[in-house]
Design an enzyme around this catalytic site. Structure first.
Site, short mmCIF file in Angstrom:
data_model
loop_
_atom_site.label_atom_id
_atom_site.label_comp_id
_atom_site.label_asym_id
_atom_site.label_seq_id
_atom_site.Cartn_x
_atom_site.Cartn_y
_atom_site.Cartn_z
N ARG A 170 -44.21 -35.68 -49.87
CA ARG A 170 -44.14 -36.84 -50.76
C ARG A 170 -44.79 -38.07 -50.11
O ARG A 170 -45.18 -39.00 -50.79
CB ARG A 170 -42.67 -37.20 -51.05
N ARG A 174 -52.50 -41.48 -43.81
CA ARG A 174 -53.83 -42.08 -43.99
C ARG A 174 -54.38 -42.59 -42.66
O ARG A 174 -53.63 -43.06 -41.83
CB ARG A 174 -53.80 -43.31 -44.88
N ARG A 245 -27.08 -34.08 -52.64
CA ARG A 245 -26.76 -35.16 -51.72
C ARG A 245 -26.33 -36.35 -52.52
O ARG A 245 -26.85 -36.63 -53.61
CB ARG A 245 -27.98 -35.56 -50.88
N ARG A 276 -31.19 -46.70 -44.78
CA ARG A 276 -32.06 -47.85 -45.02
C ARG A 276 -31.26 -49.04 -45.55
O ARG A 276 -30.13 -48.86 -46.04
CB ARG A 276 -33.21 -47.51 -45.97
N GLU A 296 -27.58 -48.01 -47.24
CA GLU A 296 -27.44 -46.69 -47.86
C GLU A 296 -26.92 -45.68 -46.84
O GLU A 296 -27.54 -45.48 -45.80
CB GLU A 296 -28.79 -46.19 -48.37
N TYR A 344 -36.22 -32.66 -57.87
CA TYR A 344 -36.37 -33.97 -57.23
C TYR A 344 -37.45 -34.76 -57.97
O TYR A 344 -38.53 -34.99 -57.47
CB TYR A 344 -36.75 -33.71 -55.76
N ASP A 346 -39.47 -37.81 -59.66
CA ASP A 346 -39.69 -39.25 -59.67
C ASP A 346 -39.59 -39.70 -61.12
O ASP A 346 -39.63 -38.88 -62.04
CB ASP A 346 -41.07 -39.59 -59.11
N1 UDP Z 1 -38.92 -39.84 -44.62
C1 UDP Z 1 -38.91 -39.94 -43.24
N2 UDP Z 1 -38.88 -41.17 -42.67
C2 UDP Z 1 -38.85 -42.31 -43.40
C3 UDP Z 1 -38.88 -42.20 -44.81
C4 UDP Z 1 -38.90 -40.96 -45.39
O1 UDP Z 1 -38.93 -38.93 -42.56
O2 UDP Z 1 -38.80 -43.40 -42.81
C5 UDP Z 1 -38.93 -38.48 -45.22
C6 UDP Z 1 -37.52 -37.96 -45.46
O3 UDP Z 1 -37.54 -36.58 -45.21
C7 UDP Z 1 -37.31 -38.21 -46.93
C8 UDP Z 1 -38.70 -37.96 -47.48
O4 UDP Z 1 -39.56 -38.48 -46.48
O5 UDP Z 1 -36.37 -37.33 -47.47
C9 UDP Z 1 -38.97 -38.60 -48.81
O6 UDP Z 1 -38.78 -39.98 -48.73
P1 UDP Z 1 -38.79 -40.90 -50.01
O7 UDP Z 1 -38.93 -42.29 -49.55
O8 UDP Z 1 -39.77 -40.37 -50.97
O9 UDP Z 1 -37.30 -40.67 -50.55
P2 UDP Z 1 -36.51 -41.36 -51.74
O10 UDP Z 1 -37.05 -42.75 -51.88
O11 UDP Z 1 -36.72 -40.48 -52.93
O12 UDP Z 1 -35.10 -41.34 -51.26
#
Ligand code: UDP
Length: 362
Positions: A170, A174, A245, A276, A296, A344, A346
């Site tokens: 996801r 870059r 989860r 976060r 969170e 999952y 979006d």
């Molecule tokens: N992820 C990570 N480090 C970060 C942010 C995300 O390893 O700092 C990984 C983690 O496995 C997470 C996945 O990327 O489950 C997807 O993150 P995303 O931000 O898309 O999750 P959401 O916003 O849907 O909770």
């Protein structure tokens, strides 16, 4: 008699109800919560639109979906650029030249690629079988150890070796200096919050909040049901429970106009208990004198808490397939959304899937 009983006033349910009503169907929308909007729901606290069930940043590359949602809101030009804190180090996300420059004190893409390549070569992974192998073979050991492992294991409560690799795909990787978290063409936050979108979608439609499906499922009040709750719950867990989860939010009003300088700050070390901190005002470039933040905490779902993320590992996907087979034998029920389809999604994908369900109704 209604044409459709729609269970759940989230994105899938509200869009389905809106579109079918426009086509002349009679819809009743129920939701067990006291409000509409599902997990997109926003509520004003201190004049700030607070994303009560976690941050929702709209992004899509699907022009049709972008035009569709813009009928119901004006989107601002917010671009998600999260910060990652690892111990006393601070990095930009997603993984890009700003991240690599900070990590290795380098400046050029060639330098970054050389370091990552040498780290990957040492690992000897031919075909990644899980999230750990996928992440390591994309970005190497340093980025994995500092920015992925701790965060992912906190979020999912499982070892990265037990998680499916698609989750990490996801995130963009870059070799340019670009902190935009998404690769999508369109992105933004609806000015004034998400709840208004749902008010517009459901305008003129009968909505019953505080109503549990199980309490009314005894009587047949509609020709068809649209069910956006957990599919395993619908079938009374007859094959066993799917795993989800959940997230617990600790929301706080703070007497400062700017707490962390960014909407999203990820804490990637395993010894910090939350994943976060969201500072909601920055989604709308807020200038209020106070601020609202949410920490969170990720947790395994158990009865009584809210399911947020399906855990699409092999075990759960196989169990879902059994429920899905049963679902297909129920021509009177449409299952939709993250929980109904155990996917999952979006937001843009949830909208697309609701519009497809509308189309399938003819
Ligand atoms: N992820 C990570 N480090 C970060 C942010 C995300 O390893 O700092 C990984 C983690 O496995 C997470 C996945 O990327 O489950 C997807 O993150 P995303 O931000 O898309 O999750 P959401 O916003 O849907 O909770």
């Amino acid at each position: 008699m209604y044409d459709y009983l729609i269970v759940g006033a989230g994105l899938f349910g509200a869009i389905f109800a809106h579109e079918m009503t426009a086509k002349g169907s009679k819809c009743l929308v129920i939701d067990k919560r006291s409000h509409i909007g599902g997990n997109c729901y926003t509520e004003k606290i201190e004049e700030i639109n607070v994303h009560k069930y976690g941050a929702h940043i709209f992004h899509t590359s699907d022009k049709e979906i972008w035009d569709y949602i813009n009928q119901f809101a004006v989107f601002n030009n917010y671009v998600n650029s999260p910060i990652a804190v690892y111990k006393d180090e601070l990095y930009n996300l997603p993984f890009n030249m700003n991240t690599f420059s900070k990590m290795w004190n380098i400046t050029t893409p060639d330098e970054a690629k050389t370091i990552i390549k040498s780290q990957i070569e040492k690992l000897d992974i031919s075909e990644p079988k899980n999230l750990e192998e996928q992440a390591l073979s994309l970005v190497g050991k340093d980025v994995y150890d500092k920015l992925i492992k701790g965060y992912t294991e906190k979020q999912w409560g499982r070892s990265c070796r037990e998680l499916p690799s698609f989750i990490i795909r996801r995130l963009p990787l870059r070799f340019i200096y670009d902190n935009n978290y998404f690769n999508d063409r369109f992105q933004g936050i609806p000015i004034g919050g998400y709840t208004r979108i749902f008010e517009k979608l459901l305008n003129g439609i009968e909505v019953k909040p505080n109503t549990n499906y199980k309490d009314i499922s005894g009587e047949k009040i509609a020709k068809k049901i649209v069910y956006t709750g957990c599919i395993d719950e619908f079938f009374d867990y007859c094959f066993g429970e799917l795993e989800y989860r959940s997230v617990r939010f600790e929301t706080e009003i703070i007497n400062t106009d700017n707490f962390q300088g960014n909407a999203v700050v990820n804490y990637t070390a395993s010894d910090i208990p939350y994943t976060r901190i969201i500072e909601h005002k920055h989604f709308e470039f807020g200038t209020q004198s106070k601020t609202v933040i949410s920490r969170e905490y990720s947790a395994e779902w158990s009865p009584g808490c809210e399911p947020y993320y399906p855990i699409n590992d092999e075990k759960n996907n196989m169990l879902f397939q059994r429920y899905n087979k049963l679902a297909q034998s129920r021509s009177d029920v449409i299952f939709g959304g993250r929980l109904g389809q155990y996917k999952y999604y979006d937001m843009d994908k949830a909208i697309r899937s609701a519009l497809n369900a509308v189309k399938a109704e003819g």
